[in-house]
Design a protein around this motif. Structure first.
Motif, PDB file in Angstrom:
ATOM      1  N   LYS A 192       3.780  -8.133 -10.891  1.00  0.00           N
ATOM      2  CA  LYS A 192       3.799  -7.248  -9.871  1.00  0.00           C
ATOM      3  C   LYS A 192       4.919  -7.373  -8.907  1.00  0.00           C
ATOM      4  O   LYS A 192       5.414  -6.708  -8.358  1.00  0.00           O
ATOM      5  CB  LYS A 192       2.561  -7.993  -8.978  1.00  0.00           C
ATOM      6  CG  LYS A 192       1.265  -7.692  -9.430  1.00  0.00           C
ATOM      7  CD  LYS A 192       0.089  -8.189  -8.325  1.00  0.00           C
ATOM      8  CE  LYS A 192      -1.371  -7.980  -9.017  1.00  0.00           C
ATOM      9  NZ  LYS A 192      -2.299  -8.598  -8.244  1.00  0.00           N
ATOM     10  N   ARG A 193       5.601  -8.738  -9.110  1.00  0.00           N
ATOM     11  CA  ARG A 193       6.812  -8.874  -8.412  1.00  0.00           C
ATOM     12  C   ARG A 193       7.874  -7.711  -9.007  1.00  0.00           C
ATOM     13  O   ARG A 193       8.741  -7.299  -8.295  1.00  0.00           O
ATOM     14  CB  ARG A 193       7.185 -10.315  -8.466  1.00  0.00           C
ATOM     15  CG  ARG A 193       8.725 -10.796  -8.170  1.00  0.00           C
ATOM     16  CD  ARG A 193       8.954 -10.612  -6.704  1.00  0.00           C
ATOM     17  NE  ARG A 193      10.258 -10.914  -6.033  1.00  0.00           N
ATOM     18  CZ  ARG A 193      10.623 -10.669  -5.048  1.00  0.00           C
ATOM     19  NH1 ARG A 193      10.083 -10.152  -4.158  1.00  0.00           N
ATOM     20  NH2 ARG A 193      11.826 -11.310  -4.608  1.00  0.00           N
ATOM     21  N   ILE A 194       7.972  -8.076 -10.543  1.00  0.00           N
ATOM     22  CA  ILE A 194       8.877  -7.034 -11.099  1.00  0.00           C
ATOM     23  C   ILE A 194       8.829  -5.624 -10.830  1.00  0.00           C
ATOM     24  O   ILE A 194       9.678  -5.042 -10.591  1.00  0.00           O
ATOM     25  CB  ILE A 194       8.813  -7.351 -12.547  1.00  0.00           C
ATOM     26  CG1 ILE A 194       9.175  -8.896 -12.920  1.00  0.00           C
ATOM     27  CG2 ILE A 194       9.553  -6.329 -13.432  1.00  0.00           C
ATOM     28  CD1 ILE A 194       9.094  -9.107 -14.357  1.00  0.00           C
ATOM     29  N   THR A 195       7.632  -5.230 -10.767  1.00  0.00           N
ATOM     30  CA  THR A 195       7.206  -3.749 -10.460  1.00  0.00           C
ATOM     31  C   THR A 195       7.624  -3.436  -9.018  1.00  0.00           C
ATOM     32  O   THR A 195       7.961  -2.186  -8.593  1.00  0.00           O
ATOM     33  CB  THR A 195       5.855  -3.297 -10.714  1.00  0.00           C
ATOM     34  OG1 THR A 195       4.765  -4.165  -9.997  1.00  0.00           O
ATOM     35  CG2 THR A 195       5.619  -3.392 -12.209  1.00  0.00           C
ATOM     36  N   GLY A 215       8.231  -0.450  -6.284  1.00  0.00           N
ATOM     37  CA  GLY A 215       7.311  -0.604  -5.245  1.00  0.00           C
ATOM     38  C   GLY A 215       8.228  -0.633  -3.998  1.00  0.00           C
ATOM     39  O   GLY A 215       7.377  -0.043  -2.809  1.00  0.00           O
ATOM     40  N   VAL A 216       9.131  -1.252  -3.707  1.00  0.00           N
ATOM     41  CA  VAL A 216       9.868  -1.304  -2.753  1.00  0.00           C
ATOM     42  C   VAL A 216      10.361   0.333  -2.055  1.00  0.00           C
ATOM     43  O   VAL A 216      10.293   0.485  -0.671  1.00  0.00           O
ATOM     44  CB  VAL A 216      11.164  -2.373  -2.589  1.00  0.00           C
ATOM     45  CG1 VAL A 216      12.094  -1.547  -3.506  1.00  0.00           C
ATOM     46  CG2 VAL A 216      11.878  -2.419  -1.335  1.00  0.00           C
ATOM     47  N   HIS A 250       5.311   2.687 -12.207  1.00  0.00           N
ATOM     48  CA  HIS A 250       4.039   2.645 -11.589  1.00  0.00           C
ATOM     49  C   HIS A 250       3.067   1.862 -12.702  1.00  0.00           C
ATOM     50  O   HIS A 250       2.008   2.002 -12.609  1.00  0.00           O
ATOM     51  CB  HIS A 250       3.594   4.086 -11.583  1.00  0.00           C
ATOM     52  CG  HIS A 250       4.159   4.712 -10.281  1.00  0.00           C
ATOM     53  ND1 HIS A 250       3.300   4.426  -9.113  1.00  0.00           N
ATOM     54  CD2 HIS A 250       5.297   5.447  -9.945  1.00  0.00           C
ATOM     55  CE1 HIS A 250       4.040   5.119  -7.944  1.00  0.00           C
ATOM     56  NE2 HIS A 250       5.288   5.644  -8.621  1.00  0.00           N
ATOM     57  N   TYR A 251       3.664   0.920 -13.115  1.00  0.00           N
ATOM     58  CA  TYR A 251       2.771   0.249 -14.172  1.00  0.00           C
ATOM     59  C   TYR A 251       1.986  -0.990 -13.240  1.00  0.00           C
ATOM     60  O   TYR A 251       2.707  -1.534 -12.337  1.00  0.00           O
ATOM     61  CB  TYR A 251       3.773  -0.925 -15.064  1.00  0.00           C
ATOM     62  CG  TYR A 251       3.022  -1.728 -15.807  1.00  0.00           C
ATOM     63  CD1 TYR A 251       2.291  -1.351 -16.983  1.00  0.00           C
ATOM     64  CD2 TYR A 251       3.237  -3.247 -15.394  1.00  0.00           C
ATOM     65  CE1 TYR A 251       1.454  -2.233 -17.602  1.00  0.00           C
ATOM     66  CE2 TYR A 251       2.606  -4.148 -16.400  1.00  0.00           C
ATOM     67  CZ  TYR A 251       1.848  -3.870 -17.220  1.00  0.00           C
ATOM     68  OH  TYR A 251       1.089  -4.827 -18.173  1.00  0.00           O
ATOM     69  N   ASP A 262       0.771  -1.226  -0.107  1.00  0.00           N
ATOM     70  CA  ASP A 262       0.063   0.135   0.020  1.00  0.00           C
ATOM     71  C   ASP A 262       0.897   1.255   0.121  1.00  0.00           C
ATOM     72  O   ASP A 262       1.596   1.561   0.851  1.00  0.00           O
ATOM     73  CB  ASP A 262      -1.050  -0.073   1.259  1.00  0.00           C
ATOM     74  CG  ASP A 262      -1.880   1.152   1.249  1.00  0.00           C
ATOM     75  OD1 ASP A 262      -2.603   1.247   2.290  1.00  0.00           O
ATOM     76  OD2 ASP A 262      -1.912   2.092   0.373  1.00  0.00           O
ATOM     77  N   THR A 263       1.091   1.956  -1.145  1.00  0.00           N
ATOM     78  CA  THR A 263       1.922   3.006  -1.262  1.00  0.00           C
ATOM     79  C   THR A 263       1.217   4.466  -0.502  1.00  0.00           C
ATOM     80  O   THR A 263       2.012   5.154  -0.187  1.00  0.00           O
ATOM     81  CB  THR A 263       1.892   3.537  -2.817  1.00  0.00           C
ATOM     82  OG1 THR A 263       0.528   3.642  -3.310  1.00  0.00           O
ATOM     83  CG2 THR A 263       2.729   2.441  -3.542  1.00  0.00           C
ATOM     84  N   HIS A 264      -0.048   4.307   0.064  1.00  0.00           N
ATOM     85  CA  HIS A 264      -0.556   5.293   0.982  1.00  0.00           C
ATOM     86  C   HIS A 264       0.087   5.235   2.249  1.00  0.00           C
ATOM     87  O   HIS A 264      -0.009   6.373   2.985  1.00  0.00           O
ATOM     88  CB  HIS A 264      -2.006   5.339   0.961  1.00  0.00           C
ATOM     89  CG  HIS A 264      -2.537   5.815  -0.357  1.00  0.00           C
ATOM     90  ND1 HIS A 264      -2.950   7.011  -0.799  1.00  0.00           N
ATOM     91  CD2 HIS A 264      -2.889   4.649  -1.628  1.00  0.00           C
ATOM     92  CE1 HIS A 264      -3.455   6.791  -2.160  1.00  0.00           C
ATOM     93  NE2 HIS A 264      -3.584   5.626  -2.609  1.00  0.00           N
TER      94      HIS A 264
END
Length: 224
Positions: free
Chosen positions: A94-97, A102-103, A85-86, A3-5
């Protein structure tokens, strides 16, 4: 992706790979970026002089350098918005992004994951140089524009990485740097799908990803 929020304030990096070898390459000191890209920029500036048109004031070298910086701001926006942000649908995607970006949104205060790893930046740099060669040398038949424009592009990238690192970990002075920090932190906390420009908001305005500001009175009425 996390969750980026709700980013973590932890400065201890989470592990991404089980392999120690692969994990090593996910931690990059900004000094390494400077050590790699400052000489590259110097080489391309040198080549700009070597390949200058004889007997002509090199105005095109100055213009090309500025143009390259401008092109970087667009590349920065495109990479940040549509690559980092793909919105992947598959688990592998999802793992790659997550590994790519994302991390960072999950742990924005981890110092060693703020600049682009050379295993990513160097291949991307080679790809963009190939595009520049195609345009300036093969299509436009203007090879004297190639080196200064790429030098400007690489300078823009280097500025991006250093500014991005600084806004997360230094109390920068000056109106510009305070604005850049505020803009980027709002991207992290409030609008992870907007405000993609880090060094410049120009393309956020062009592509309508810069949120309109709510007048103070309207905000107070909405909050009441």
């Amino acid at each position: 992706m996390a969750d980026t929020h709700k980013p973590s304030t932890s400065r201890e990096a989470m592990r991404i790979f089980k392999s120690d070898f692969l994990e090593f390459f996910t931690h990059i000191h900004p000094g390494m970026v400077l050590a790699i890209w400052v000489p590259i920029i110097g080489i391309f500036l040198y080549l700009s002089g070597v390949n200058a048109l004889p007997g002509v004031f090199p105005w095109y070298a100055i213009a090309g350098y500025v143009l390259g910086i401008g092109i970087w701001t667009l590349a920065e926006y495109v990479l940040h918005r549509w690559l980092f942000h793909y919105h992947a649908k598959s688990e592998a995607g999802k793992r790659i992004t997550f590994i790519f970006h994302g991390v960072h949104h999950m742990q924005p205060m981890v110092k060693t994951r703020l600049v682009m790893p050379p295993m990513v930046s160097l291949p991307l740099g080679a790809l963009f140089f190939g595009l520049y060669y195609l345009v300036f040398d093969l299509i436009l038949n203007a090879p004297h524009w190639l080196y200064p424009t790429f030098a400007g592009f690489a300078t823009g990238y280097l500025a991006y990485d250093m500014i991005h690192y600084s806004v997360h970990h230094f109390n920068l002075k000056g109106r510009f740097f305070k604005w850049v920090r505020k803009h980027h932190m709002e991207h992290h906390v409030q609008t992870p799908d907007e405000r993609f420009g880090v060094t410049s908001p120009t393309w956020d305005y062009v592509f309508h990803t810069e949120p309109s500001k709510t007048p103070k009175k309207e905000k107070e009425q909405a909050d009441s």
